[in-house]
Design an enzyme around this catalytic site. Structure first.
Site, short mmCIF file in Angstrom:
data_model
loop_
_atom_site.label_atom_id
_atom_site.label_comp_id
_atom_site.label_asym_id
_atom_site.label_seq_id
_atom_site.Cartn_x
_atom_site.Cartn_y
_atom_site.Cartn_z
N GLY A 116 2.66 -13.34 -9.28
CA GLY A 116 2.07 -13.92 -7.92
C GLY A 116 0.46 -13.77 -8.08
N LYS A 139 -0.31 -4.53 -9.75
CA LYS A 139 -0.92 -5.18 -8.91
C LYS A 139 -2.47 -5.04 -9.39
CE LYS A 139 -1.50 -4.72 -4.32
NZ LYS A 139 -1.12 -4.84 -2.94
N ASP A 155 1.46 -4.19 9.48
CA ASP A 155 1.55 -5.77 8.58
C ASP A 155 2.83 -5.99 8.27
OD1 ASP A 155 0.26 -7.84 7.65
OD2 ASP A 155 -0.26 -6.83 5.80
#
EC number: 2.7.11.1
Length: 442
Positions: A97, A125, A220
């Site tokens: 992603g 990431k 979050d």
């Protein structure tokens, strides 16, 4: 193929990270990441590392510290070359992603990366230097997840901060995000029982954070940040916005408003006052999304339904009205009492008054009571369906089916919106400090 992280929403402001002390429980053994499916009797802990014994909290590390020494137990420093090997030179077909922060790749850490490593699937990431996440958010993830260990928090395996490169290496979560499963148009496999298990896991993760010696506010919580392994065990991910809670006689933390619009508590949006009950509100939004199968914010819906909380919360305490808006993909999988208990819990979590919201420990207790009943109920349903039978475990009034249109298709009757007894809260003017949900999801 599952993913570990989904394309993240944009965050427009950054809050200053401070100290990150965490709590360890003396006299208890820490069973970390060796998780039972029900998450019971598994204790989270703070990772001790050169802190004088006893797993005492460590001061947060800066980039210079982290480049020379990881400073945290079970967290490795990787070189950029090792990251290239793990991702096969960042091959495009390894991308899981991408978003405003950068790109997430699947990878493998094994002997080819570094001698002595057992082959392990990971998610890597890589932050875009010009993206929406900066060093502060990257550091927050390392400093929090470097010290925290709990079955319902995603595990940080290592990082790379060589030169201008900023990468994070996480455990691989085979089933990807809750968002991916909950909002898919066809083929949703999330039964009532699975949804309640995921809700319980997320609640346990939040309760652990709030119960630290100096509480941590996650800030979050959303479906994109809840990751699932192959057994649908849920873990909280992405700690870039996490913040230390109030200390001493403080009642709240004053900070810049950050998060995702639709999930942020109204008092936080309007005043910048942050408490652990701000997370509780976000959990209420999460429960509502799982009950209805709808996103917290969706401008493609009818105008009065753009904000899911404003439209649906007044209906949660009304049995017949709730049955008309519940996710139809769960048809017949729940009992009325269980449904109303969860709906009532969501209603409390979404209270406009922070003091009217329960603590996460209480939320865990309520959801725990559903677990045994849910396991037994799913077994009954499986047996019935295997015999070609169907059953509905709730009663709906005859008018709950709505009317039929000219083609004979059912259509639901419109509901009233906000309860007349509740004053509307105008949060639109505060939206500039919150991120709009990213329309590009994985």
């Amino acid at each position: 193929m599952g993913i570990c992280f989904s394309a993240e929403d944009q965050h427009y402001q950054f809050s200053q990270q401070q100290n990150y002390p965490k709590k360890t429980t003396p006299g208890k053994k820490a069973a970390v990441y060796l998780m039972k499916s029900d998450c019971e009797d598994v204790v989270g802990k703070v990772s001790g590392s050169g802190s004088g014994g006893g797993g005492l909290p460590l001061a947060p590390k800066n980039i210079k510290d982290l480049q020379s020494n990881p400073g945290y137990e079970n967290v490795d420093i990787f070189t950029y070359e090792e990251m290239k090997i793990a991702t096969k030179q960042f091959r495009p077909d390894y991308i899981l992603g991408e978003g405003g922060f950068g790109v997430v790749y699947k990878g493998v850490i094994d002997e080819s990366v570094r001698v002595g490593f057992k082959s392990t699937k990971v998610a890597i990431k890589e932050l875009n230097p010009e993206g929406f996440q900066g060093d502060r958010e990257w550091l927050a993830e390392v400093n929090y997840l470097g010290q925290l260990s709990h079955p319902n928090l995603v595990k940080l395996i290592g990082y790379c901060c060589e030169d201008d490169h900023r990468l994070l290496v996480y455990e691989y979560m085979a089933m990807g995000s809750l968002e991916k499963h909950l909002f898919r148009r066809v083929g949703c496999t999330l039964t009532w029982t699975k949804r309640m298990k995921i809700a319980l896991d997320a609640a346990k993760g939040l309760a652990f954070l709030h119960g630290a010696e100096r509480s941590i506010i996650y800030r979050d919580l959303k479906t994109a940040n809840i990751l699932l392994d192959e057994g649908y065990n849920a873990k909280l991910s992405d700690f870039g916005l996490a913040k230390d809670g109030p200390r001493g006689d403080q009642t709240h933390v004053s900070t810049r408003v950050m998060g995702t619009y639709g999930y942020a508590a109204p008092e936080y949006v309007m005043t910048g006052h942050l408490t652990s009950r701000s997370d509780v509100y976000g959990f209420g939004v999460l429960l509502l999304e799982m009950l209805l199968g709808k996103r917290a914010m969706d401008k493609s819906r009818a105008c009065r339904e753009h904000n899911l909380v404003e439209w649906a919360r007044p209906l949660l305490n009304h049995n017949k009205k709730l049955l008309r808006i519940i996710d139809p993909r769960m048809d017949g999988q729940y009992g009325t009492k269980a449904l109303m208990k969860v709906a009532g819990l969501a209603y409390q979590c979404l209270s406009q008054n922070p003091k009217g919201r329960p603590l996460m420990n209480h939320v865990v207790e309520v959801l725990e009571t559903l677990k045994d009943d849910g396991d037994a109920q799913e077994e009954v349903m499986t047996n019935l369906h295997s015999r070609g039978k169907s059953v509905t475990l709730y009663e709906a009034s005859s008018d709950s089916q709505g009317t039929r249109d000219g083609n004979g298709q059912r259509r639901r009757r419109p509901e009233s919106g906000r309860s007349k007894s509740e004053a509307a809260v105008d949060t639109e003017k505060y939206v500039s400090t919150l991120s709009e949900p990213d329309t590009t999801k994985i």
